[in-house]
Write an enzyme that holds these catalytic residues in place. Structure first.
Site, PDB file in Angstrom:
ATOM      1  N   ILE A 178       0.831  -1.201   0.000  1.00  0.00           N
ATOM      2  CA  ILE A 178       0.000   0.000   0.000  1.00  0.00           C
ATOM      3  C   ILE A 178       0.874   1.263   0.000  1.00  0.00           C
ATOM      4  CG2 ILE A 178      -1.722   1.308   1.328  1.00  0.00           C
ATOM      5  CD1 ILE A 178      -2.954  -1.354   2.179  1.00  0.00           C
ATOM      6  N   ASP A 331      -9.005 -12.146   4.444  1.00  0.00           N
ATOM      7  CA  ASP A 331      -7.991 -11.452   5.236  1.00  0.00           C
ATOM      8  C   ASP A 331      -8.120 -11.712   6.735  1.00  0.00           C
ATOM      9  OD1 ASP A 331      -7.308 -10.403   2.808  1.00  0.00           O
ATOM     10  OD2 ASP A 331      -7.493  -8.296   3.387  1.00  0.00           O
ATOM     11  N   THR A 339      -7.480 -10.422  -2.824  1.00  0.00           N
ATOM     12  CA  THR A 339      -8.877 -10.665  -3.202  1.00  0.00           C
ATOM     13  C   THR A 339      -9.085 -12.012  -3.907  1.00  0.00           C
ATOM     14  OG1 THR A 339      -9.316  -8.319  -3.354  1.00  0.00           O
ATOM     15  CG2 THR A 339     -10.787  -9.756  -4.613  1.00  0.00           C
ATOM     16  N   HIS A 463       7.262 -10.404 -31.205  1.00  0.00           N
ATOM     17  CA  HIS A 463       8.183  -9.301 -31.444  1.00  0.00           C
ATOM     18  C   HIS A 463       7.473  -8.132 -32.102  1.00  0.00           C
ATOM     19  CE1 HIS A 463      12.080  -7.484 -32.078  1.00  0.00           C
ATOM     20  NE2 HIS A 463      11.743  -7.241 -33.332  1.00  0.00           N
TER      21      HIS A 463
HETATM   22  P1  NDP Z   1       2.367  -4.761   4.281  1.00  0.00           P
HETATM   23  O1  NDP Z   1       2.430  -5.764   5.356  1.00  0.00           O
HETATM   24  O2  NDP Z   1       2.604  -5.160   2.873  1.00  0.00           O
HETATM   25  O3  NDP Z   1       3.337  -3.551   4.610  1.00  0.00           O
HETATM   26  C1  NDP Z   1       3.367  -2.921   5.848  1.00  0.00           C
HETATM   27  C2  NDP Z   1       4.569  -2.017   5.863  1.00  0.00           C
HETATM   28  O4  NDP Z   1       4.556  -1.203   7.022  1.00  0.00           O
HETATM   29  C3  NDP Z   1       5.878  -2.790   5.881  1.00  0.00           C
HETATM   30  O5  NDP Z   1       6.786  -2.099   5.061  1.00  0.00           O
HETATM   31  C4  NDP Z   1       6.271  -2.737   7.345  1.00  0.00           C
HETATM   32  O6  NDP Z   1       7.661  -2.803   7.541  1.00  0.00           O
HETATM   33  C5  NDP Z   1       5.788  -1.375   7.747  1.00  0.00           C
HETATM   34  N1  NDP Z   1       5.464  -1.253   9.152  1.00  0.00           N
HETATM   35  C6  NDP Z   1       4.733  -2.088   9.925  1.00  0.00           C
HETATM   36  N2  NDP Z   1       4.632  -1.617  11.171  1.00  0.00           N
HETATM   37  C7  NDP Z   1       5.325  -0.462  11.205  1.00  0.00           C
HETATM   38  C8  NDP Z   1       5.601   0.487  12.229  1.00  0.00           C
HETATM   39  N3  NDP Z   1       5.141   0.332  13.450  1.00  0.00           N
HETATM   40  N4  NDP Z   1       6.346   1.555  11.913  1.00  0.00           N
HETATM   41  C9  NDP Z   1       6.827   1.724  10.656  1.00  0.00           C
HETATM   42  N5  NDP Z   1       6.591   0.863   9.646  1.00  0.00           N
HETATM   43  C10 NDP Z   1       5.847  -0.226   9.927  1.00  0.00           C
HETATM   44  O7  NDP Z   1       0.927  -4.113   4.463  1.00  0.00           O
HETATM   45  P2  NDP Z   1       0.075  -3.146   3.574  1.00  0.00           P
HETATM   46  O8  NDP Z   1      -0.759  -2.409   4.541  1.00  0.00           O
HETATM   47  O9  NDP Z   1       0.903  -2.404   2.596  1.00  0.00           O
HETATM   48  O10 NDP Z   1      -0.839  -4.153   2.767  1.00  0.00           O
HETATM   49  C11 NDP Z   1      -1.599  -5.145   3.450  1.00  0.00           C
HETATM   50  C12 NDP Z   1      -1.831  -6.322   2.558  1.00  0.00           C
HETATM   51  O11 NDP Z   1      -2.831  -6.001   1.605  1.00  0.00           O
HETATM   52  C13 NDP Z   1      -0.628  -6.736   1.730  1.00  0.00           C
HETATM   53  O12 NDP Z   1       0.244  -7.571   2.413  1.00  0.00           O
HETATM   54  C14 NDP Z   1      -1.273  -7.425   0.576  1.00  0.00           C
HETATM   55  O13 NDP Z   1      -1.512  -8.759   0.932  1.00  0.00           O
HETATM   56  C15 NDP Z   1      -2.576  -6.673   0.409  1.00  0.00           C
HETATM   57  N6  NDP Z   1      -2.487  -5.704  -0.697  1.00  0.00           N
HETATM   58  C16 NDP Z   1      -2.303  -6.164  -1.966  1.00  0.00           C
HETATM   59  C17 NDP Z   1      -2.217  -5.299  -3.017  1.00  0.00           C
HETATM   60  C18 NDP Z   1      -2.001  -5.839  -4.387  1.00  0.00           C
HETATM   61  O14 NDP Z   1      -2.217  -7.023  -4.612  1.00  0.00           O
HETATM   62  N7  NDP Z   1      -1.557  -5.023  -5.336  1.00  0.00           N
HETATM   63  C19 NDP Z   1      -2.325  -3.851  -2.844  1.00  0.00           C
HETATM   64  C20 NDP Z   1      -2.489  -3.466  -1.465  1.00  0.00           C
HETATM   65  C21 NDP Z   1      -2.575  -4.363  -0.455  1.00  0.00           C
HETATM   66  P3  NDP Z   1       8.470  -4.200   7.558  1.00  0.00           P
HETATM   67  O15 NDP Z   1       8.669  -4.605   6.138  1.00  0.00           O
HETATM   68  O16 NDP Z   1       9.748  -3.829   8.225  1.00  0.00           O
HETATM   69  O17 NDP Z   1       7.640  -5.151   8.345  1.00  0.00           O
END
Ligand code: NDP
Length: 480
Positions: A178, A331, A339, A463
């Protein structure tokens, strides 16, 4: 024991709706409760509005490219107030489609919150109770804010689609799907975007080379990306802690007083202190720091339904919980939060319970795409995970695609295959390119079928395309 219903579904998102419709198609008596809007995260505050915003943001670069191709085309400006009503009209339309699909299947819809009173009884917010032979929990997840001073001032992704105006500057916190998608979208719409990610490189879990290229491309497009950085504290600008002017420490932020579009809970610029020592003001802060399963207040623990560390419902391969009449999909189970996976889980549930065909969900080799600019499409193992598993060969090529190269842009794309030395099977495929999401969907069929590198090689190239490189890579770039 007789029941009012054969199935009560809690949650009207992609998974719940599909399961309800499939069960109803077998003649089952089905009801569904949804506390918010029908369609759930994907339709109302996720994939659909996000993708429409990706399209909106992608026009930014088009005038310059068109001019390079000989068109007499001026740069334009994006008008959020023109786009937003159209976006919401489309979401309303889709919500109506979902509702009509349910009604057309004879499913009773309850537009209110539901909880479980016992293993077979669902209680609605208005006090109505229904007994059901089976209950399916498909309540999805919610975007969480980190626990830090002032966090309530920040937005989460749900709020982005509801903004009255675009902020002039925004800080995006996080490095996952996200965060990266929103950073690219907002930058494309003309917002000054700064992104803080606490780790060393964005998109943890994806192939390192692919992550690196996406990060480079995001920076080249103007996203002010800071890895190894996160927020220490934040407050209303102008309050005790805040600066009274622009940023210090070289981070792009909105000067106080120049704010055009206040966002966040209080509606004014936000002062942010970061772990890298900078203090900056932004018009808005977006937390994209992960999502949590929506299990609070459902009465699950009291019934003996097991919850995991993050509050997710623990289920078996058939999506059944520790309480035999209660199943959970999507989820809320925190398996693979996509989804199409929730939809598959809903279909497998219905086959298992209502069609007498026990069907475990196949969570192996699920492709996905991150809709950054350029997109990242991925299926199977990363180079790092594959190497830890067995000896591999890596085939990769990075090049400037014809379309943007002609227009003088320096964008690069990446095509990458991870191949097992022992079986020659393609274990992973990673694409960073415009429309990588479309490409990976098709490549995933071959990978899922167990295609070998030689199967790819036997396929004649189309191509001139970017994807033809997938079948023309002759020599591995790395082995081992
Ligand atoms: P993600 O788990 O992908 O990302 C969360 C991010 O936030 C990570 O980079 C994480 O860091 C960071 N984070 C977590 N806690 C903290 C904190 N306390 N302080 C600072 N940074 C933090 O979650 P999203 O919310 O982006 O997306 C949720 C899910 O939704 C995805 O995993 C995916 O499955 C789905 N989704 C799919 C999409 C698609 O198919 N295109 C689009 C959007 C969502 P770290 O890496 O260090 O843990």
């Amino acid at each position: 024991m007789t029941f009012d219903l054969d199935l009560f579904v809690i949650g009207g998102g992609s998974g719940g709706v599909r399961a309800a419709r499939m069960a109803a198609a077998t003649g089952a008596r089905v009801a569904l409760a949804e506390a918010s809007r029908m369609g759930g995260t994907c339709v109302i505050r996720g994939c659909v509005p996000k993708k429409l915003m990706v399209f909106a943001s992608s026009f930014r670069e088009m005038p310059a490219e068109a001019r390079a191709y000989g068109w007499d085309m001026p740069d334009g400006a994006f008008d959020w107030t023109a786009f937003r009503p159209k976006l919401h009209a489309e979401l309303d339309r889709l919500e109506g489609v979902y509702r009509r699909l349910l009604e057309g299947s004879g499913i009773a819809i309850h537009d209110q919150r539901a909880r479980l009173a016992d293993a077979h009884t669902v209680e609605l917010a208005d006090g109505q109770r229904f007994t059901a032979k089976h209950v399916l929990v498909a309540t999805g997840g919610w975007a969480e804010r980190p626990d830090l001073p002032g966090a309530e001032l920040g937005m989460v992704s749900d709020d982005i689609f509801l903004m009255d105006k675009l902020p002039r500057s925004i800080l995006v916190v996080g490095g996952g799907f996200i965060a990266c998608e929103m950073a690219c979208i907002l930058q494309g719409l003309g917002v000054e975007v700064t992104q803080y990610y606490r780790g060393a490189q964005i998109l943890r879990g994806f192939d390192d080379e692919a992550r690196g290229l996406v990060a480079e491309a995001m920076k080249a497009r103007g996203v002010n990306l800071h890895c190894g950085t996160t927020i220490v504290e934040m407050a209303e600008a102008g309050a005790d802690h805040s600066l009274t002017g622009t940023e210090t420490g070289g981070v792009m932020g909105a000067p106080v007083g120049e704010t055009r579009a206040p966002q966040g809970k209080r509606g004014g610029p936000i002062w942010v202190k970061a772990t890298n020592g900078t203090e900056t003001t932004f018009d808005a802060v977006l937390f994209a720091t992960g999502r949590r399963p929506n299990t609070a207040g459902l009465g699950l623990e009291d019934l003996g339904v097991q919850l995991g560390r993050r509050g997710e419902i623990v289920v078996d391969a058939y999506s059944q919980t520790a309480v035999p009449s209660i199943y959970a999909i999507g989820d809320v189970t925190d398996r693979i939060n996509l989804t199409p996976v929730a939809i598959r889980e809903g279909m497998a549930f219905s086959r298992t319970v209502f069609e007498g065909l026990p069907t475990a969900v196949d969570h192996d080799l699920v492709p996905s795409a991150v809709f950054t600019q350029p997109e990242l499409g991925s299926v199977g193992l990363t180079e790092e995970a594959a190497r830890a598993q067995e000896p591999i060969e890596v085939y990769a090529t990075s090049f400037r695609p014809m379309r943007s190269a002609f227009a003088g842009a320096s964008d690069r794309v990446l095509m990458k295959l991870i191949v097992s030395q022992a079986t020659r099977k393609v274990l992973g495929c990673h694409i960073v390119a415009p429309d990588a999401g479309e490409m990976i969907q098709l490549a995933a069929i071959a990978v899922k079928m167990g295609a070998t590198k030689e199967d790819f090689d036997r396929t004649v190239a189309v191509h001139p395309t970017m994807a033809e490189e997938m079948v023309t890579m002759r020599q591995p770039v790395r082995k081992g």
